[in-house]
Design a protein around this motif. Structure first.
Motif, mmCIF file in Angstrom:
data_model
loop_
_atom_site.group_PDB
_atom_site.id
_atom_site.type_symbol
_atom_site.label_atom_id
_atom_site.label_comp_id
_atom_site.label_asym_id
_atom_site.label_seq_id
_atom_site.Cartn_x
_atom_site.Cartn_y
_atom_site.Cartn_z
ATOM 1 N N ASP A 28 0.815 -1.217 0.000
ATOM 2 C CA ASP A 28 0.000 0.000 0.000
ATOM 3 C C ASP A 28 0.852 1.274 0.000
ATOM 4 O O ASP A 28 0.380 2.335 -0.400
ATOM 5 C CB ASP A 28 -0.983 0.007 1.172
ATOM 6 C CG ASP A 28 -0.314 0.051 2.537
ATOM 7 O OD1 ASP A 28 0.854 -0.383 2.661
ATOM 8 O OD2 ASP A 28 -0.974 0.503 3.490
ATOM 9 N N ASP A 31 1.269 2.613 -3.770
ATOM 10 C CA ASP A 31 0.129 3.034 -4.574
ATOM 11 C C ASP A 31 0.237 4.519 -4.911
ATOM 12 O O ASP A 31 0.279 5.364 -4.027
ATOM 13 C CB ASP A 31 -1.175 2.751 -3.844
ATOM 14 C CG ASP A 31 -2.384 2.854 -4.753
ATOM 15 O OD1 ASP A 31 -2.238 2.587 -5.965
ATOM 16 O OD2 ASP A 31 -3.472 3.203 -4.260
ATOM 17 N N SER A 61 -3.551 -2.071 -7.468
ATOM 18 C CA SER A 61 -2.842 -0.817 -7.221
ATOM 19 C C SER A 61 -1.974 -0.482 -8.429
ATOM 20 O O SER A 61 -1.871 -1.289 -9.353
ATOM 21 C CB SER A 61 -1.952 -0.926 -5.986
ATOM 22 O OG SER A 61 -2.728 -1.105 -4.828
#
Length: 65
Positions: A28, A31, A61
């Motif tokens: 994450d 991203d 992503s």
């Protein structure tokens, strides 16, 4: 000692280590990050970027070009 990371093993040891040294161990975190910012990190080259891009796309992503 094994470092906990979500980065793909196929990326290569040096690239994963250098990204971890920059605090980048979770998917994450990448991203929307730019490819040029990643290439500026020592040990992260076009192959590592390609592998990371493909892995991110498989989980929904993406990197910025």
């Amino acid at each position: 000692m094994t470092e906990e990371t979500e980065l793909p093993a196929s990326m290569g040891k040096v690239a994963r280590r250098e990204l971890a040294l920059h605090g980048l161990t979770r998917l994450d975190q990448f991203d929307g990050m730019s490819e040029s910012a990643l290439v500026a990190i020592h040990g992260v080259g076009p192959k590592a970027i390609r592998i990371l891009r493909e892995h991110l796309e498989s989980v929904g992503s993406a990197l910025r070009p």
